[in-house]
Write an enzyme that holds these catalytic residues in place. Structure first.
Site, PDB file in Angstrom:
ATOM      1  N   CYS A 295      40.800  58.103  65.421  1.00 30.84           N
ATOM      2  CA  CYS A 295      39.529  58.795  65.678  1.00 30.84           C
ATOM      3  C   CYS A 295      38.411  58.335  64.753  1.00 30.84           C
ATOM      4  O   CYS A 295      37.290  58.110  65.192  1.00 30.84           O
ATOM      5  CB  CYS A 295      39.708  60.301  65.543  1.00 30.84           C
ATOM      6  N   HIS A 296      38.716  58.227  63.464  1.00 32.43           N
ATOM      7  CA  HIS A 296      37.651  57.950  62.503  1.00 32.43           C
ATOM      8  C   HIS A 296      37.961  56.785  61.576  1.00 32.43           C
ATOM      9  O   HIS A 296      37.179  56.486  60.690  1.00 32.43           O
ATOM     10  CB  HIS A 296      37.343  59.214  61.686  1.00 32.43           C
ATOM     11  N   GLY A 297      39.119  56.154  61.741  1.00 35.69           N
ATOM     12  CA  GLY A 297      39.423  54.926  61.019  1.00 35.69           C
ATOM     13  C   GLY A 297      40.039  55.069  59.642  1.00 35.69           C
ATOM     14  O   GLY A 297      40.090  54.088  58.908  1.00 35.69           O
TER      15      GLY A 297
END
Length: 184
Positions: free
Chosen positions: A144-146
């Site tokens: 989702c956000h790395g």
């Protein structure tokens, strides 16, 4: 004058006194029987109590390099058996390679089971479930956000600020894990 006479101020128990006491006792018993169901319904039911209980995980089928996901208290947890190469790769990481440094010894199973990692499967950024990756030393990647975590759940880079949390657990044998307790 005889000693057996009673004075006028002394009152002997009467039938009316008995009726008052008996009625009061019945009132207390009646109030308790009415109140008990209301008090009893506030206790958690069996499903709620069972959700917080420790779980046993049989690890016989988990091969080195493999990770499984188990659920305890409604949340997922990763149980990963590391290979010797993965342990060596994670050991090479230093304090400058990660956001929150933690020695690798604090992240592994214990003295007899040094090749196991048990961590929460929720990213510490927004609670997403990271995916297992096989690039050493990286172990999990949050799609989702790395955020990227190493093989032991330590944060390497990304928006997550802390390592993947460790649940309370104990190994009862080399192939049996109990999550939810720190005592055998």
């Amino acid at each position: 004058m005889s000693d057996t006479t009673t004075t006028e101020n002394e009152e002997l128990p009467t039938r009316r006194d008995f009726i008052y006491v008996a009625t009061g006792m019945l009132g207390v018993i009646g109030a308790a029987s009415v109140a008990w169901p209301f008090i009893d319904q506030m206790r958690p039911d069996a499903a709620v109590l069972a959700a917080g209980q420790p779980i046993d995980v049989n690890l016989e089928a988990v091969e080195p390099g493999q990770a499984i996901t188990v659920t305890w208290r409604g949340k997922p947890y990763f149980v990963r058996r590391l290979t010797e190469d993965e342990i060596a790769s994670a050991s090479e990481l230093g304090e400058g390679d990660m956001k929150e440094f933690a020695p690798i010894e604090t992240r592994l199973g214990g003295e007899e089971v040094k090749d196991w990692v048990i961590v929460s499967a929720n990213c510490t950024h927004l609670g997403c479930v990271p995916k297992v990756i096989d690039t050493k030393p990286e172990g999990w990647n949050c799609p989702c956000h790395g955020s990227v975590f190493d093989m032991t759940g330590r944060i390497l880079r990304g928006p997550a600020a802390t390592n993947l949390p460790l649940p309370p657990y104990v190994f009862t044998s080399a192939t049996n894990l109990v999550i939810g307790t720190d005592q055998a």
